[in-house]
Enzyme design. Structure first.
Site, PDB file in Angstrom:
ATOM      1  N   THR A  22       0.860  -1.174   0.000  1.00  0.00           N
ATOM      2  CA  THR A  22       0.000   0.000   0.000  1.00  0.00           C
ATOM      3  C   THR A  22       0.895   1.222   0.000  1.00  0.00           C
ATOM      4  O   THR A  22       1.855   1.283   0.766  1.00  0.00           O
ATOM      5  CB  THR A  22      -0.952  -0.036   1.215  1.00  0.00           C
ATOM      6  OG1 THR A  22      -1.638   1.198   1.274  1.00  0.00           O
ATOM      7  CG2 THR A  22      -0.246  -0.279   2.536  1.00  0.00           C
ATOM      8  N   GLU A  46      -4.815  -2.711   4.483  1.00  0.00           N
ATOM      9  CA  GLU A  46      -4.407  -3.260   5.784  1.00  0.00           C
ATOM     10  C   GLU A  46      -5.523  -4.068   6.436  1.00  0.00           C
ATOM     11  O   GLU A  46      -5.300  -4.745   7.430  1.00  0.00           O
ATOM     12  CB  GLU A  46      -4.028  -2.117   6.752  1.00  0.00           C
ATOM     13  CG  GLU A  46      -2.689  -1.475   6.473  1.00  0.00           C
ATOM     14  CD  GLU A  46      -2.782  -0.297   5.520  1.00  0.00           C
ATOM     15  OE1 GLU A  46      -3.717  -0.269   4.716  1.00  0.00           O
ATOM     16  OE2 GLU A  46      -1.907   0.586   5.579  1.00  0.00           O
ATOM     17  N   LYS A  86      -8.866  22.783   8.002  1.00  0.00           N
ATOM     18  CA  LYS A  86      -9.160  23.375   9.303  1.00  0.00           C
ATOM     19  C   LYS A  86      -9.330  24.872   9.104  1.00  0.00           C
ATOM     20  O   LYS A  86      -8.386  25.579   8.787  1.00  0.00           O
ATOM     21  CB  LYS A  86      -8.041  23.070  10.296  1.00  0.00           C
ATOM     22  CG  LYS A  86      -8.591  22.807  11.653  1.00  0.00           C
ATOM     23  CD  LYS A  86      -7.653  22.008  12.528  1.00  0.00           C
ATOM     24  CE  LYS A  86      -8.435  21.489  13.744  1.00  0.00           C
ATOM     25  NZ  LYS A  86      -7.603  20.895  14.726  1.00  0.00           N
ATOM     26  N   TRP A 116     -13.136  21.866  11.706  1.00  0.00           N
ATOM     27  CA  TRP A 116     -12.931  21.019  10.537  1.00  0.00           C
ATOM     28  C   TRP A 116     -14.060  21.167   9.522  1.00  0.00           C
ATOM     29  O   TRP A 116     -15.238  21.174   9.872  1.00  0.00           O
ATOM     30  CB  TRP A 116     -12.841  19.547  10.960  1.00  0.00           C
ATOM     31  CG  TRP A 116     -11.485  19.185  11.493  1.00  0.00           C
ATOM     32  CD1 TRP A 116     -10.360  19.938  11.409  1.00  0.00           C
ATOM     33  CD2 TRP A 116     -11.131  18.000  12.194  1.00  0.00           C
ATOM     34  NE1 TRP A 116      -9.317  19.283  12.003  1.00  0.00           N
ATOM     35  CE2 TRP A 116      -9.757  18.095  12.495  1.00  0.00           C
ATOM     36  CE3 TRP A 116     -11.829  16.858  12.578  1.00  0.00           C
ATOM     37  CZ2 TRP A 116      -9.066  17.092  13.165  1.00  0.00           C
ATOM     38  CZ3 TRP A 116     -11.142  15.861  13.255  1.00  0.00           C
ATOM     39  CH2 TRP A 116      -9.784  15.972  13.547  1.00  0.00           C
TER      40      TRP A 116
END
Ligand code: AMP
Length: 550
Positions: A185, A331, A441, A446
């Site tokens: 990955t 993963e 941000k 956010w």
């Protein structure tokens, strides 16, 4: 006190044996470089997997040896999935869309001994051959007639390679923790990292993903994995389909080609398809232009990046298919969550339901999930609080393959930090707001770039959209929208920004719009914000404002 049940290792070999006994006659349809429509059965491919295992044993394959593929989705790749893993080897699926230096790095890092390549990739390997000193042989996935002319001396066709070897290969009895496959990955920094799957984790993942409220795979299904077999094992479809006895339809090199996908879905009566949003956007647009509908499609599993609500709605309204929004990672084998509506939410008003459906779904059995704040403390599941998403479970990697140093994504309690920022609501639905490195941000709060992108793609003139942060003297960062208009469509900056007015909080509305003809994508089909930010940085000052008037 221990229970008194039999020892039966959970191996991929057991999946294969089950399929041979129970659905050997189930069909696999493939598009390959040497056959536009190849048909065979599970019985055929497992017999040929035995031949392949015999041929590799003749070359001296030892347990744990890595065997690499650079290949599309077809029956020969499926034979490699089973022939290599079930004989004790490790199948290393390489993504052919990676940069050459990444391919060289991962093939050398994995110490691959043999490489099986699609004919189309042979010229690339020709130029890299000298940098792959450990590679002993290259096998081209075709018959003799379709091996391209090459100056390489160690090349043989797959059909010649497996011909004449032992048809009754004796599959070894493997420990269920034996490594089975390897997938790298690539992060945005540093070298790609290897995720080493095992037989047990693969079988458990296949069980869980086949369940009705996950991917819902059964012997009544015809499955089209458009997600490549080099992207996190095609999300486990080659194992779940074999477990359940589903028909497999494999698009080969045509996996980005809308007319072929349409034709495969219609003619092969595909009812379940899996792929990333970019592929579906292309297919939906093609169907719209050609005035076609997909009449057999029932479920579309969309993952890899956020699925815009407009895609969910178009599949439902035009093609009568429901989208199962899924989230996961290489993963994680890769499935973590799947979106299916809880019965208690089915009666929600349409707008409210669409809002819930944009979420990435609920954890499937086997995956534990939590969000944490900067202090590492778990945050509320209220659907509003954002936090770093952490997971743990039996098919989630516990460390990277041959890692030089301990992974900083794993904590002492065995949780893996996904690198995603998310909310979880009271019903357990998780929603990704951003990759942590992509968050915007603004004034300390956010803003979700995914929310803004989903909203932009809902505009009828927009084909694809990305939102990135740009520095701002007052607010630190502000969102910038980058839009690819649909072919022939016209839209102005003002119209585009006005579209957001009743859809997101006022302070979330992007400050500006850049119109482009295409967006950069990663090797797994996600919008590459790293490259996009680099491209935007090269625009001369003032160009961002002017670009919208092009
Ligand atoms: P990969 O290992 O290449 O499959 O990438 C995994 C990452 O893709 C995740 O950590 C997410 O950032 C992203 N991803 C996967 N599925 C989704 C989804 N449904 N919505 C948003 N992001 C996703």
């Amino acid at each position: 006190m221990l229970g008194l049940m039999m020892e039966a290792p959970l191996t991929i070999t057991a999946l294969m044996r089950h399929a041979l006994s129970n659905h050997a006659d189930v069909e696999i349809v493939s598009v390959t470089a040497d056959a536009p429509r190849h048909r065979c059965t599970y019985g055929d491919i497992f017999r040929r997997a035995g031949q392949l295992a015999g041929a590799l044993a003749d070359l001296g394959m030892r347990p744990g040896d890595r065997v690499a593929t650079l290949a599309w989705n077809d029956y020969r790749h499926l034979e490699l999935y089973y022939g290599v893993s079930c004989s004790g080897g490790v199948l290393h699926t390489i993504n052919p869309r990676l940069f050459e230096e990444q391919i060289v790095y991962i093939a050398n890092h994995a110490e691959d001994r043999w490489l099986f390549v699609d004919p189309a990739f042979l010229p690339r390997i020709e130029s890299l051959r000298d940098e792959l000193p450990r590679l002993e042989r290259i096998i081209v996935l075709s018959d003799d007639a379709h091996v391209p002319a090459t100056r390489l001396s160690d090349v043989v066709s797959y059909e010649a390679f497996i011909a004449g070897t032992d048809r009754d290969f004796r599959w070894p009895d493997l420990d269920e923790r034996t490594a089975s496959a390897l997938c790298y990955t690539s992060g945005t920094t540093g070298h790609p990292k290897g995720v080493l799957y095992e037989h047990r984790s693969t079988v458990l993942h296949a069980f869980a993903s086949a369940l009705p409220d996950a991917l819902h795979v059964s012997m009544r299904d015809a499955l089209l994995p458009v997600v490549p077999m080099f992207h996190a094992n095609a999300w486990g479809a080659p194992y779940a389909a074999v477990l359940a006895g589903a028909r497999l339809v494999m698009p080969g090199p045509k996996l980005g080609d809308a007319p072929t996908l349409y034709e495969l879905i219609e003619n092969e009566r595909v009812n379940v398809a899996l792929g990333v949003p970019t592929v579906w956007l292309g297919l939906l647009d093609w169907c719209e232009r050609e005035r076609r509908t997909m009449t057999s499609l029932e479920r579309v599993v969309v993952g890899g990046s956020a699925c815009p609500p407009a895609v969910i709605e178009r599949f439902r309204a035009v093609h009568g298919a429901s989208v199962r929004h899924a989230w996961g990672m290489t993963e994680m084998s890769p499935l973590g969550t799947v979106h299916v509506l809880r019965p208690s939410l089915e009666q929600l008003p349409e707008a409210e339901r669409a809002r819930v459906e944009a979420k990435q779904g609920r954890a499937i059995f086997g995956v534990e999930m939590k969000i944490v704040g900067d202090d590492g403390e778990a945050l509320a599941h209220d659907g509003r609080t954002f936090g770093v998403l952490k997971v743990r479970g039996p098919w989630i990697c516990r460390e990277y393959y041959k890692a030089e140093r301990a992974s900083d994504a794993h904590d002492a309690d065995g949780w893996f930090a996904t690198g995603d920022v998310a909310t979880i609501d009271a019903d357990g639905y998780m929603q990704i707001t951003d990759r942590s490195k992509d968050v915007i941000k603004s004034g300390g709060e956010w803003i979700s770039s995914i929310d803004l992108e989903n909203t932009a793609v809902g505009h009828p003139a927009v084909a694809e959209a990305a939102v990135v942060a740009v520095p701002d003297p007052k607010w630190q960062e502000r969102p910038l929208l980058v839009v690819v208009p649909k072919a022939g469509a016209e839209i102005s900056r003002e119209e585009m920004l006005a579209w957001f007015e009743d859809k997101v909080a006022k302070w979330w509305i992007p400050d500006d719009v850049v119109f482009v003809t295409e967006l950069p994508h990663t090797a797994t089909g996600k919008i590459s914000k790293v490259v996009l930010r680099e491209q935007l940085a090269t625009l001369p000052v003032g160009e961002v404002e002017r670009a919208d008037r092009r």
